[in-house]
Scaffold this active site. Structure first.
Site, mmCIF file in Angstrom:
data_model
loop_
_atom_site.group_PDB
_atom_site.id
_atom_site.type_symbol
_atom_site.label_atom_id
_atom_site.label_comp_id
_atom_site.label_asym_id
_atom_site.label_seq_id
_atom_site.Cartn_x
_atom_site.Cartn_y
_atom_site.Cartn_z
ATOM 1 N N LYS A 68 1.712 -3.549 7.384
ATOM 2 C CA LYS A 68 1.910 -3.762 5.940
ATOM 3 C C LYS A 68 3.394 -3.650 5.560
ATOM 4 O O LYS A 68 3.825 -4.205 4.556
ATOM 5 C CB LYS A 68 1.081 -2.765 5.138
ATOM 6 C CG LYS A 68 -0.424 -3.082 5.130
ATOM 7 C CD LYS A 68 -0.736 -4.187 4.133
ATOM 8 C CE LYS A 68 -2.231 -4.410 3.985
ATOM 9 N NZ LYS A 68 -2.567 -5.400 2.960
ATOM 10 N N GLU A 122 0.278 3.579 1.852
ATOM 11 C CA GLU A 122 0.412 4.003 3.254
ATOM 12 C C GLU A 122 1.821 3.745 3.777
ATOM 13 O O GLU A 122 2.233 4.324 4.784
ATOM 14 C CB GLU A 122 -0.611 3.273 4.127
ATOM 15 C CG GLU A 122 -2.028 3.786 3.967
ATOM 16 C CD GLU A 122 -2.204 5.213 4.479
ATOM 17 O OE1 GLU A 122 -1.929 5.477 5.658
ATOM 18 O OE2 GLU A 122 -2.614 6.067 3.682
ATOM 19 N N TYR A 125 -1.646 0.112 10.886
ATOM 20 C CA TYR A 125 -1.928 -0.554 9.608
ATOM 21 C C TYR A 125 -0.686 -0.524 8.718
ATOM 22 O O TYR A 125 -0.247 -1.537 8.186
ATOM 23 C CB TYR A 125 -3.107 0.146 8.925
ATOM 24 C CG TYR A 125 -3.302 -0.239 7.471
ATOM 25 C CD1 TYR A 125 -3.887 -1.461 7.124
ATOM 26 C CD2 TYR A 125 -2.908 0.617 6.434
ATOM 27 C CE1 TYR A 125 -4.056 -1.814 5.792
ATOM 28 C CE2 TYR A 125 -3.082 0.270 5.107
ATOM 29 C CZ TYR A 125 -3.657 -0.950 4.784
ATOM 30 O OH TYR A 125 -3.822 -1.290 3.462
ATOM 31 N N THR A 133 0.802 -1.224 0.000
ATOM 32 C CA THR A 133 0.000 0.000 0.000
ATOM 33 C C THR A 133 0.835 1.274 0.000
ATOM 34 O O THR A 133 1.938 1.296 0.567
ATOM 35 C CB THR A 133 -0.923 0.002 1.242
ATOM 36 O OG1 THR A 133 -1.435 1.326 1.453
ATOM 37 C CG2 THR A 133 -0.205 -0.406 2.512
HETATM 38 P P1 NAP Z 1 -11.593 -4.403 1.987
HETATM 39 O O1 NAP Z 1 -12.716 -4.033 1.101
HETATM 40 O O2 NAP Z 1 -11.536 -3.876 3.389
HETATM 41 O O3 NAP Z 1 -11.534 -6.006 2.025
HETATM 42 C C1 NAP Z 1 -10.724 -6.683 2.932
HETATM 43 C C2 NAP Z 1 -11.021 -8.165 2.838
HETATM 44 O O4 NAP Z 1 -10.214 -8.855 3.801
HETATM 45 C C3 NAP Z 1 -12.479 -8.538 3.153
HETATM 46 O O5 NAP Z 1 -12.852 -9.628 2.350
HETATM 47 C C4 NAP Z 1 -12.379 -8.992 4.612
HETATM 48 O O6 NAP Z 1 -13.403 -9.873 4.988
HETATM 49 C C5 NAP Z 1 -11.060 -9.707 4.563
HETATM 50 N N1 NAP Z 1 -10.460 -9.924 5.885
HETATM 51 C C6 NAP Z 1 -10.193 -9.003 6.831
HETATM 52 N N2 NAP Z 1 -9.610 -9.580 7.896
HETATM 53 C C7 NAP Z 1 -9.531 -10.905 7.611
HETATM 54 C C8 NAP Z 1 -9.054 -12.035 8.321
HETATM 55 N N3 NAP Z 1 -8.526 -11.929 9.543
HETATM 56 N N4 NAP Z 1 -9.123 -13.244 7.725
HETATM 57 C C9 NAP Z 1 -9.671 -13.373 6.484
HETATM 58 N N5 NAP Z 1 -10.153 -12.343 5.778
HETATM 59 C C10 NAP Z 1 -10.077 -11.125 6.330
HETATM 60 O O7 NAP Z 1 -10.199 -4.003 1.316
HETATM 61 P P2 NAP Z 1 -9.873 -3.656 -0.221
HETATM 62 O O8 NAP Z 1 -10.070 -2.193 -0.417
HETATM 63 O O9 NAP Z 1 -10.549 -4.636 -1.092
HETATM 64 O O10 NAP Z 1 -8.291 -3.890 -0.233
HETATM 65 C C11 NAP Z 1 -7.746 -5.170 -0.540
HETATM 66 C C12 NAP Z 1 -6.333 -5.244 -0.003
HETATM 67 O O11 NAP Z 1 -5.531 -4.224 -0.601
HETATM 68 C C13 NAP Z 1 -6.198 -5.043 1.494
HETATM 69 O O12 NAP Z 1 -5.121 -5.853 1.938
HETATM 70 C C14 NAP Z 1 -5.820 -3.580 1.643
HETATM 71 O O13 NAP Z 1 -5.101 -3.386 2.842
HETATM 72 C C15 NAP Z 1 -4.961 -3.387 0.424
HETATM 73 N N6 NAP Z 1 -4.955 -2.053 -0.179
HETATM 74 C C16 NAP Z 1 -6.112 -1.407 -0.470
HETATM 75 C C17 NAP Z 1 -6.079 -0.173 -1.091
HETATM 76 C C18 NAP Z 1 -7.342 0.559 -1.462
HETATM 77 O O14 NAP Z 1 -7.263 1.767 -1.713
HETATM 78 N N7 NAP Z 1 -8.466 -0.110 -1.560
HETATM 79 C C19 NAP Z 1 -4.827 0.408 -1.432
HETATM 80 C C20 NAP Z 1 -3.669 -0.302 -1.135
HETATM 81 C C21 NAP Z 1 -3.737 -1.539 -0.527
HETATM 82 P P3 NAP Z 1 -14.846 -9.335 5.520
HETATM 83 O O15 NAP Z 1 -15.633 -9.031 4.255
HETATM 84 O O16 NAP Z 1 -15.354 -10.464 6.284
HETATM 85 O O17 NAP Z 1 -14.570 -8.096 6.332
HETATM 86 O O1 F7E Z 2 -8.940 8.238 4.159
HETATM 87 C C1 F7E Z 2 -9.272 11.660 5.372
HETATM 88 C C2 F7E Z 2 -8.392 10.714 6.153
HETATM 89 O O2 F7E Z 2 -9.993 6.182 5.093
HETATM 90 C C3 F7E Z 2 -8.427 9.082 3.177
HETATM 91 C C4 F7E Z 2 -7.299 2.176 2.641
HETATM 92 O O3 F7E Z 2 -7.854 1.501 1.547
HETATM 93 O O4 F7E Z 2 -6.074 3.662 1.215
HETATM 94 C C5 F7E Z 2 -7.026 3.616 2.256
HETATM 95 O O5 F7E Z 2 -6.532 4.306 3.404
HETATM 96 C C6 F7E Z 2 -8.132 10.441 3.787
HETATM 97 C C7 F7E Z 2 -7.350 10.371 5.093
HETATM 98 O O6 F7E Z 2 -8.315 6.018 3.190
HETATM 99 C C8 F7E Z 2 -12.563 11.398 6.833
HETATM 100 O O7 F7E Z 2 -7.874 11.347 7.319
HETATM 101 C C9 F7E Z 2 -11.215 12.982 6.246
HETATM 102 O O8 F7E Z 2 -6.347 11.345 5.093
HETATM 103 O O9 F7E Z 2 -10.545 6.882 2.722
HETATM 104 P P1 F7E Z 2 -9.554 6.781 3.810
HETATM 105 P P2 F7E Z 2 -6.785 5.873 3.629
HETATM 106 O O10 F7E Z 2 -6.578 6.141 5.070
HETATM 107 O O11 F7E Z 2 -5.985 6.673 2.661
HETATM 108 C C10 F7E Z 2 -4.802 3.077 1.516
HETATM 109 C C11 F7E Z 2 -3.942 3.159 0.285
HETATM 110 C C12 F7E Z 2 -4.909 1.722 2.093
HETATM 111 O O12 F7E Z 2 -4.014 0.892 1.935
HETATM 112 C C13 F7E Z 2 -6.010 1.474 3.067
HETATM 113 O O13 F7E Z 2 -6.290 0.084 3.170
HETATM 114 O O14 F7E Z 2 -9.365 11.064 4.099
HETATM 115 N N1 F7E Z 2 -10.619 11.806 5.948
HETATM 116 N N2 F7E Z 2 -12.405 12.751 6.801
HETATM 117 C C14 F7E Z 2 -11.430 10.816 6.291
HETATM 118 N N3 F7E Z 2 -11.299 9.475 6.163
HETATM 119 C C15 F7E Z 2 -12.328 8.700 6.591
HETATM 120 N N4 F7E Z 2 -12.239 7.361 6.455
HETATM 121 N N5 F7E Z 2 -13.448 9.235 7.149
HETATM 122 C C16 F7E Z 2 -13.635 10.584 7.293
HETATM 123 O O15 F7E Z 2 -14.645 11.052 7.811
#
Ligand code: NAP
Ligand code: F7E
Length: 384
Positions: A162, A136, A158, A134
């Site tokens: 990661k 992050e 987190y 990620t």
């Molecule tokens: P998501 O929608 O939160 O999905 C996470 C998945 O992991 C869900 O299926 C969840 O199951 C499952 N899970 C969580 N804890 C688990 C556990 N202990 N054992 C088995 N399954 C578990 O995340 P996403 O946005 O699809 O992201 C996919 C991956 O990419 C994650 O690893 C995330 O950290 C990473 N990532 C995401 C982004 C982004 O912007 N979306 C960017 C960079 C990296 P439940 O449905 O039961 O909760």
């Molecule tokens: O926040 C700000 C918050 O929670 C984005 C995950 O998929 O991407 C995701 O992480 C920004 C942050 O995503 C609210 O403070 C303001 O600066 O949508 P987010 P994230 O933290 O960037 C990365 C790449 C991952 O890997 C993660 O799994 O938005 N923000 N106000 C807020 N964020 C949330 N959630 N809620 C608010 O009310």
């Protein structure tokens, strides 16, 4: 023989899009699913339905958990996958401050469990592994834009978990010659994004406000900037990363960054509401400057009688602040473009439009259900 893929986190946003993508490519897909007390397969219901109604057995579930080594080993032994996509994670940055130990276990050691299972089962020659790393990891960014060589500076439990997963993946590649790769993905969104991530929280709230179901949207840090892409583009990159001759790590990003505040403004503008921001910090408010009735009616299908210029529809609530924030992320995916031929198809405007339209439909349907209507098809299926 069709290739066999194993996806952890298959019920999540990326897992659902990836499962669909791989099935279309002819793979047999096995998904790892946690046991839940309620159904949580909304995003993949259409794939499950295929299995039963069409007799197409290309999608299967297995119960398991990233914190449970024995199940992971048994599952991989049973499936003998060609490719593993390790997407399962406690993926919410803010929540990771509340449950840091669990996050380390599932997101950090979870990756190790997958790698170790492949090694123990003698599958190092056969099975390729994708690790969901990620942006992050860059946290307090040491360079702008961020690429594969930018030093990491994680800013949350987190991101620290990661970071372990990133390095253990690279270590197993070097120590045991496993085809294990990190995709360093920047934020990616879609109509099936989790409801508490900021983009989806905004599009849902704007949909609800437009329909008179909610009065205000409360947010945290409006100044944060993110490089937002579409999940559909990003799962294609995951697949491409595992189709290369050599394992490697790649940044996947659009190269465009946008403030949270600007995203809010754009989403309101999409339904014909011009929003102005006044005040600063915790006193900042989003106020309706004007409403274009034609656009509003065209998008929402109703008149904006409950809304007026001067009305406050966005407020800051400090409870959404994080103990440490990641202020600015913007990725440089030149390597992915050059080596994988990966180029994102969606712009932020496309994503935002698709999300808000989908949420308006969804909110209308939920209201209809409450009043005795019927749910017909899953949300993702409708968007195909
Ligand atoms: P998501 O929608 O939160 O999905 C996470 C998945 O992991 C869900 O299926 C969840 O199951 C499952 N899970 C969580 N804890 C688990 C556990 N202990 N054992 C088995 N399954 C578990 O995340 P996403 O946005 O699809 O992201 C996919 C991956 O990419 C994650 O690893 C995330 O950290 C990473 N990532 C995401 C982004 C982004 O912007 N979306 C960017 C960079 C990296 P439940 O449905 O039961 O909760
Ligand atoms: O926040 C700000 C918050 O929670 C984005 C995950 O998929 O991407 C995701 O992480 C920004 C942050 O995503 C609210 O403070 C303001 O600066 O949508 P987010 P994230 O933290 O960037 C990365 C790449 C991952 O890997 C993660 O799994 O938005 N923000 N106000 C807020 N964020 C949330 N959630 N809620 C608010 O009310």
């Amino acid at each position: 023989m069709p290739k066999v893929a194993f996806i952890t986190g298959v019920t999540g946003q990326d897992g659902a899009y990836l499962a669909e993508f791989l099935i279309e490519k002819g793979y047999t897909v096995w998904g790892l699913k946690r046991r839940t007390s309620l159904f949580n397969t909304d995003r993949i219901d259409h794939l499950i339905k295929d299995e039963h109604e069409v007799g197409d057995r290309r999608f299967h579930f297995l119960y398991g958990d990233m914190t449970d080594s024995t199940t992971i080993i048994r599952t991989i032994q049973q499936i003998q996958p060609d490719e593993i996509y390790n997407l399962a994670a406690m993926s919410h940055v803010k929540v990771s401050f509340d449950i840091p130990e669990y996050t380390a276990n599932a997101d950090g050691i979870g990756a190790l469990r997958i790698l170790e299972a492949v090694r123990l089962l003698g599958l190092t020659e056969k099975t390729k592994i994708y690790q969901a790393s990620t942006s992050e990891l860059y946290g307090k960014a040491q360079e702008v834009p961020q690429n594969e060589k930018t030093p990491f500076y994680p800013r949350s439990p987190y991101a620290v978990a990661k970071l372990y997963a990133y390095w253990i993946t690279m270590h197993y590649r070097e120590a045991y010659n496993i085809f294990a790769c990190n995709g360093i993905l920047f934020n990616h969104e879609s109509p099936v994004r989790g409801e508490t991530f900021v983009t989806r929280k905004i599009t849902r709230a704007v949909a609800r406000i437009s329909l008179g179901l909610q009065k205000k949207l409360y947010l945290g840090n409006l100044n944060a900037k993110r490089d937002w892409g579409h999940a559909k583009d990003y799962v294609e990159a995951m697949y491409l990363i595992l189709q290369q001759d050599e394992p490697d790590d790649y940044v996947i990003a659009t190269g465009v960054t946008t403030e949270v505040r600007e995203f809010v403004r754009k989403v309101f503008a999409e339904i014909g509401i011009k929003l102005g921001f006044t005040g600063s910090n915790e006193q900042e408010e989003g106020v309706i400057a004007s409403i274009n009735n034609d656009i509003f009616e065209g998008k929402v299908g109703a008149k904006p009688d409950h809304l007026r210029a001067g009305q406050v529809v966005v407020e800051v609530d400090p409870k959404y602040y994080r103990p440490t924030e990641v202020d600015l992320l913007i990725g440089d995916s030149t390597k992915a473009k050059t080596k994988l031929g990966w180029i994102p198809k969606y712009t932020l405007d496309d994503i935002m439009k698709e999300m808000v339209e989908s949420d308006i439909d969804l909110m209308k349907r939920e209201e209809c259900l409450k009043n005795g209507g019927f749910k017909i098809v899953s949300r993702l299926e409708e968007k195909r």
